[in-house]
Scaffold this motif. Structure first.
Motif, PDB file in Angstrom:
ATOM      1  N   GLU A 149      20.383  -8.573  79.253  1.00 55.23           N
ATOM      2  CA  GLU A 149      19.700  -8.513  80.558  1.00 55.23           C
ATOM      3  C   GLU A 149      18.445  -8.605  80.508  1.00 55.23           C
ATOM      4  N   ARG A 155      14.753  -9.811  83.515  1.00 57.14           N
ATOM      5  CA  ARG A 155      13.627  -9.162  83.799  1.00 57.14           C
ATOM      6  C   ARG A 155      12.282 -10.130  83.452  1.00 57.14           C
ATOM      7  N   ASP A 177      15.986 -13.170  89.556  1.00 58.00           N
ATOM      8  CA  ASP A 177      16.094 -12.051  90.281  1.00 58.00           C
ATOM      9  C   ASP A 177      16.376 -12.266  91.866  1.00 58.00           C
ATOM     10  N   LYS A 184      25.126  -1.164  88.574  1.00 57.70           N
ATOM     11  CA  LYS A 184      24.501  -2.399  89.906  1.00 57.70           C
ATOM     12  C   LYS A 184      24.831  -1.582  91.211  1.00 57.70           C
ATOM     13  N   GLN A 243      15.500  -2.904  85.502  1.00 65.78           N
ATOM     14  CA  GLN A 243      16.550  -3.672  84.621  1.00 65.78           C
ATOM     15  C   GLN A 243      16.617  -2.655  83.439  1.00 65.78           C
TER      16      GLN A 243
END
Length: 521
Positions: A187, A191, A198, A298, A440
């Protein structure tokens, strides 16, 4: 003249006679003709991009690995292509052999390929999180990463640290190829290239657009307006540019007629969206023993909204840094809502007194401080107590006497207890599921925790991956995740909302601008 698209080129080639195709092959392979040229479209854009760090790909089949090899063959003097595991380099060896038509100059023992034009290509792997040390200090003018989402952030940032050459005419560049991450450990890529990947980024970047970044005093990325030198603290820094260029199987001349797109269309979701369309928002499949589902985290972050009226602080979780690349992290919990997490480099909290000075202004309403009491945390605990604040020592390895909400399993230790309690609070079916700030790093920390069920006495108990194992998986310490989880330890002396003590600042009559800034942080 407009550059033809892959579809247009395919149409022209398919319309050629067999004799014309044979003649084209002969001309392409004759004399000094280049063995590799970028395909028109995204691959060509990535090849010519001026960015210091390029991320190319997204969807499968866009010619990602070919781009890396093409750069090593045509523009760079001394390149290295990294894969996470050595066995994954076999495909690169075979593809390079096909491009060149031979394996001359390749040493399979060292992974070094002497290419035409006095060029050198190394093939490297970093299977273990700390394997980047093998390449420490070794200069290359091109650092090329195949399947970037398989690498930890620490591996990537350290490996590109030795990008250099003694020939000014040779361009230095970092090029990453890959698909969307299929595990939580990848992930960080979203970022790093957040401006492109994003959807919630406040200033989205277009494909191929350059953005410039420096590292601020906290060791975090900071976007700046352009390539001009920037003063950060007392140091002048030269910004580095980044970009992301998406591609798909539709952009690949060689795969357009092979049926590969149909193969991608048959994949199950979310893999289909990730590989066919390069959808970075599609959910990654969680491992079977992941403690907290990614979608739960999330959802908690989607529930979060900034508040002017935060209500009384319930508890503050403090995970002090232990030096190195670790950061001290503070989680400020207000019942079911968490304020924005605060992190500082370890140098800011190098000992007990500095940690206490950092933490005290962040406490509100006499809230208890749950602090990791191992190592530097024990010293911090003593000094914070000396300020008259309410402190609760958390020792993750201690035995837990509690059970899960269902009353069927115990916890192997306090660390398993606090993370399982956090899991229960994140459950969307809970009466009041908590809200976490969008972060993140926090997402990566919480989804990196794994668990197993072990036998303890006459019953079953939950045991989770310890902090060192998570550090290996992430390439960094899960400081933010730990600070949040510590606020769920059983036994924290929570005060009744109507009986909150005034803050230490109120008791001492201190009302400073610094204190107000800390409250707003």
């Amino acid at each position: 003249m407009t550059t033809p698209t892959v579809s247009e080129l395919m149409g022209k080639i398919q319309a050629m006679t067999t004799e014309a195709k044979a003649l084209m092959d002969t001309l392409l392979l004759a004399g000094d003709a280049k063995k590799w040229v970028p395909q028109p479209g995204p691959q060509q854009s990535a090849y010519h991009s001026k960015a210091d760090i390029v991320f190319y790909g997204g969807a499968a089949g866009g010619g990602k690995t070919d781009l890396l090899m093409g750069l090593a063959l045509t523009t760079q003097e001394h390149s290295i292509i990294f894969r996470r595991e050595a066995v994954q380099l076999t495909g690169i060896e075979e593809r390079m052999t096909k491009i060149l038509g031979h394996r001359k100059g390749y040493n399979s023992q060292t992974g070094v390929w002497r290419l035409p034009g006095n060029r050198v290509l190394e093939l490297g792997s970093v299977k273990e999180p700390g394997d980047w040390v093998k390449y420490q200090g070794r200069p290359h003018d091109a650092k090329l990463f195949d399947e970037i989402c398989h690498f930890t952030e620490l591996q990537f940032r350290t490996l590109i640290g030795w990008l250099r050459t003694d020939r000014p005419e040779i361009r230095q560049r970092v090029v990453c190829a890959g698909n969307p991450p299929t595990t939580a450990e990848g992930e960080w890529v979203k970022r790093f290239w957040a401006a492109w990947l994003d959807p919630q980024h406040p200033n989205r970047a277009k494909p191929g657009e350059l953005r410039w970044y420096v590292t601020d005093e906290k060791g975090e990325d900071m976007e700046v307006p352009g390539p001009e030198m920037v003063l950060v603290g007392t140091e002048l820094m030269k910004p580095k540019s980044r970009t992301f260029i998406p591609s798909s199987v539709d952009d690949n001349l060689f795969l357009a007629s092979t049926g590969y797109k149909g193969t991608l269309q048959s994949l199950p979701e979310p893999l289909r969206s990730q590989m066919l369309r390069g959808d970075f928002s599609a959910g990654a499949a969680d491992p079977a023993w992941q403690l907290i589902p990614t979608e739960w985290v999330k959802a908690a972050q989607a529930r979060w909204q900034p508040r002017q009226d935060k209500g009384p602080m319930t508890v503050l979780g403090l995970d002090p840094a232990r030096g190195g690349t670790d950061k001290t992290s503070v989680a400020r919990r207000h019942d079911c809502w968490f304020d924005v997490l605060i992190s500082e480099p370890g140098i800011v909290t190098k000992d007990g007194p500095t940690t206490a000075a950092f933490t005290a202004p962040l406490v509100r309403n006499g809230a208890p401080i749950a602090v990791d009491a191992i190592g530097i945390g024990s010293s911090a605990l003593d000094f914070i107590q000396g300020l008259g604040l309410l402190v609760y020592a958390v020792v993750g390895s201690e035995r837990s006497d509690h059970m899960d909400k269902a009353g069927t399993m115990r916890f192997r230790n306090r660390r398993a207890e606090m993370y399982w309690r956090l899991r229960e609070a994140l459950d969307p079916t809970a009466e009041q599921p908590i809200a976490l700030p969008p972060d993140q790093e926090l997402l990566g920390d919480l989804t990196a925790v794994r668990y197993k069920v072990v036998t303890m006495g006459q019953g079953a108990a939950i045991q989770i991956r310890d902090k060192d194992e998570i550090r290996e998986a992430l390439g960094r310490s899960p400081d933010k995740g730990d600070s949040v989880a510590m606020t769920f330890c059983e036994g924290i002396p929570l005060l009744d909302k109507g009986k909150r003590k005034t803050s230490w600042r109120d008791r001492l009559g201190i009302h400073s601008q610094t204190a107000g800034s800390a409250q707003a942080a």
